[in-house]
Scaffold this active site. Structure first.
Site, PDB file in Angstrom:
ATOM      1  N   TYR A 130       0.744  -1.076  -0.052  1.00  0.00           N
ATOM      2  CA  TYR A 130      -0.117  -0.012  -0.038  1.00  0.00           C
ATOM      3  C   TYR A 130       0.696   1.462  -0.050  1.00  0.00           C
ATOM      4  O   TYR A 130       0.334   2.316  -0.157  1.00  0.00           O
ATOM      5  CB  TYR A 130      -0.954   0.057   1.017  1.00  0.00           C
ATOM      6  CG  TYR A 130      -2.203  -1.060   0.834  1.00  0.00           C
ATOM      7  CD1 TYR A 130      -1.720  -2.478   1.061  1.00  0.00           C
ATOM      8  CD2 TYR A 130      -3.504  -0.515   0.978  1.00  0.00           C
ATOM      9  CE1 TYR A 130      -2.615  -3.503   0.877  1.00  0.00           C
ATOM     10  CE2 TYR A 130      -4.216  -1.823   0.837  1.00  0.00           C
ATOM     11  CZ  TYR A 130      -3.810  -3.265   0.887  1.00  0.00           C
ATOM     12  OH  TYR A 130      -4.838  -3.956   0.427  1.00  0.00           O
ATOM     13  N   LYS A 183       3.934 -15.034   4.720  1.00  0.00           N
ATOM     14  CA  LYS A 183       4.192 -15.918   3.693  1.00  0.00           C
ATOM     15  C   LYS A 183       5.710 -16.102   3.571  1.00  0.00           C
ATOM     16  O   LYS A 183       6.159 -16.006   2.390  1.00  0.00           O
ATOM     17  CB  LYS A 183       3.491 -15.362   2.391  1.00  0.00           C
ATOM     18  CG  LYS A 183       3.619 -16.364   1.259  1.00  0.00           C
ATOM     19  CD  LYS A 183       2.365 -17.587   1.269  1.00  0.00           C
ATOM     20  CE  LYS A 183       2.529 -18.367   0.117  1.00  0.00           C
ATOM     21  NZ  LYS A 183       1.670 -19.678   0.199  1.00  0.00           N
ATOM     22  N   ASP A 216      -2.228 -18.295   3.157  1.00  0.00           N
ATOM     23  CA  ASP A 216      -2.994 -19.142   2.506  1.00  0.00           C
ATOM     24  C   ASP A 216      -3.778 -20.306   3.377  1.00  0.00           C
ATOM     25  O   ASP A 216      -4.924 -20.201   3.472  1.00  0.00           O
ATOM     26  CB  ASP A 216      -2.481 -19.753   1.187  1.00  0.00           C
ATOM     27  CG  ASP A 216      -1.065 -20.640   1.642  1.00  0.00           C
ATOM     28  OD1 ASP A 216      -0.551 -20.470   2.719  1.00  0.00           O
ATOM     29  OD2 ASP A 216      -0.620 -21.132   0.573  1.00  0.00           O
ATOM     30  N   ASP A 240      -6.104  -6.796   4.919  1.00  0.00           N
ATOM     31  CA  ASP A 240      -7.175  -6.414   4.325  1.00  0.00           C
ATOM     32  C   ASP A 240      -8.191  -7.607   3.867  1.00  0.00           C
ATOM     33  O   ASP A 240      -9.096  -7.421   4.172  1.00  0.00           O
ATOM     34  CB  ASP A 240      -6.595  -5.641   3.007  1.00  0.00           C
ATOM     35  CG  ASP A 240      -7.735  -4.736   2.488  1.00  0.00           C
ATOM     36  OD1 ASP A 240      -8.935  -4.717   2.927  1.00  0.00           O
ATOM     37  OD2 ASP A 240      -7.484  -4.158   1.572  1.00  0.00           O
ATOM     38  N   ASP A 244     -11.893  -8.819   5.315  1.00  0.00           N
ATOM     39  CA  ASP A 244     -13.298  -8.896   4.715  1.00  0.00           C
ATOM     40  C   ASP A 244     -13.849 -10.255   4.743  1.00  0.00           C
ATOM     41  O   ASP A 244     -15.012 -10.424   4.587  1.00  0.00           O
ATOM     42  CB  ASP A 244     -13.155  -8.722   3.106  1.00  0.00           C
ATOM     43  CG  ASP A 244     -13.074  -6.904   3.026  1.00  0.00           C
ATOM     44  OD1 ASP A 244     -12.709  -6.420   3.848  1.00  0.00           O
ATOM     45  OD2 ASP A 244     -13.385  -6.602   1.813  1.00  0.00           O
TER      46      ASP A 244
END
Ligand code: NAI
Ligand code: MG
Length: 347
Positions: A130, A183, A216, A240, A244
């Site tokens: 970002y 990750k 994941d 983010d 959601d």
């Protein structure tokens, strides 16, 4: 001299679309708590940009700095690049150094929400992809985005997560758990640094359990077993996406609150956007904004009032009325009035 306690100065930024409907609803609920507030209504957003040429006027930013906290609705963003336009929420996070994005997901007593979920996603709010350092190579066929992860930002977001876990454990009377998401099997340098920084912080919180998980498999497990999570800390992009998904497990966007937190300021906002498809119809669900107002109160140290709002919302979700996104026929005003009525009964 009166004995009236000093009023909290709260900035109110409705923004665009349904922001202008749900923020006044949250403001009414804050007023109904009986605490002393002085609201300062401020301008920002796409309509503000079209009117004044800037999406975040300097006067808004200056006024924000003199407030105890802020409640923000949503802003519309053009789908194409408009010269001079930049999202005011991103700018406010940066200017006020609101480095943590706190997104709780709590089971709601209604169809469409799974049971037994009480998790908090602590999302790093200032870096990762970002930072928007993107470029197109000269050949026009290769796009490159830089991803920044620093030890300083990773350490302070991890501290926030462990503090929140300690706090949550107190009310739930059980040991807190922080899950560090990364990750590092692929991005061993950048995500490796995030993981290492967060694990170093864990040593200062022996009372909180810690684990780390690849993003994941985390998403998979979040969908399968959301009840096992407590506090989840993640770099910006993973946070983010995960938040959601978590919102979807407990009744959807219309209910989800969030807080942007720094060391000296808090700006709360519902997770949803300006919803142009329903704006102006008076049917937006105000619960996300109302629960955001409760988060604001908690950050001001007004835990009892925050809990009263949450209890009132819980009871409205269980018994109705509901707005159309939850399958009901009620208006924003009707749901807000029902929350306020229960606040008063609860007194
Ligand atoms: P959105 O969250 O505005 O709407 C997605 C869907 O959910 C729509 O069908 C909408 O009607 C529904 N919805 C959202 N909030 C609701 C509520 N409180 N009650 C009932 N239904 C609700 O996301 P979308 O459509 O992707 O974006 C619309 C605009 O909002 C865009 O300009 C986008 O850039 C902006 N946006 C702004 C955000 C912010 O200010 N923080 C966050 C997300 C989007
Ligand atoms: Mg999002």
């Amino acid at each position: 001299m009166s004995n009236q306690p000093k009023a909290y100065q709260i900035a109110v930024i409705p923004g665009d679309g349904i922001g202008k409907e749900v923020v006044p609803a949250a403001q009414q609920v804050l007023e109904a708590t009986g605490l002393p507030f002085h609201f300062v209504v401020l301008d920002a957003g796409w309509e503000c940009f079209q009117r004044t040429g800037t999406a975040l006027p300097p006067s808004t930013l200056a006024a924000l700095r003199s407030c105890n906290g802020a409640i923000f609705g949503a802003v519309s963003s053009p789908s194409h690049r408009v010269p001079g336009y930049a999202s005011p929420i991103v700018a406010m996070r940066k200017e006020l150094d609101l480095y943590a994005n706190l997104r709780p997901s709590l089971s709601a007593p209604m169809k469409g929400s799974q049971l037994g979920i009480d998790l908090l996603i602590v999302r790093e709010n200032t870096e990762c992809l970002y930072v928007k350092r993107e470029r197109l190579e000269d050949d026009g066929d290769t796009a490159i985005a830089e991803r920044i992860i620093t030890r300083a930002a990773s350490t302070r977001i991890a501290r926030m997560a462990f503090r929140q876990a300690r706090q949550k454990a107190k009310t739930k009377r059980q040991k807190g758990l922080v899950t560090i998401v990364h990750k590092a099997n692929v991005l061993s340098i950048s995500d490796g640094l995030f993981r290492e920084s967060a694990l170093a912080v864990a040593a200062d919180y022996p009372d909180v359990a810690v684990e780390d998980q690849l993003v994941d498999s985390m998403l998979y497990r979040l969908i399968r077993e959301p009840q096992r999570y407590d506090v989840v800390v993640a770099p910006n992009l993973y946070g983010d996406l995960l938040s959601d998904a978590a919102a979807a497990l407990v009744g959807g966007l219309g209910l989800a609150p969030s807080a942007n937190v720094g060391d000296t300021f808090v700006l709360v906002e519902p997770v949803h956007g300006s919803a142009p498809d329903i704006a102006g119809k008076g049917v937006a669900n105000p619960i996300g904004a109302i629960l955001s107002a409760a988060m604001l109160l908690r950050h001001l140290g007004e835990d009892a009032a925050a809990r009263r709002i949450e209890t009132a919302v819980h009871s409205v979700l269980a018994e109705g009325p509901h707005t159309p996104d939850l399958g009901g026929g009620a208006t924003t005003e009707g749901v807000t009035a029902a929350v306020i009525k229960r606040l008063e009964i609860g007194d």
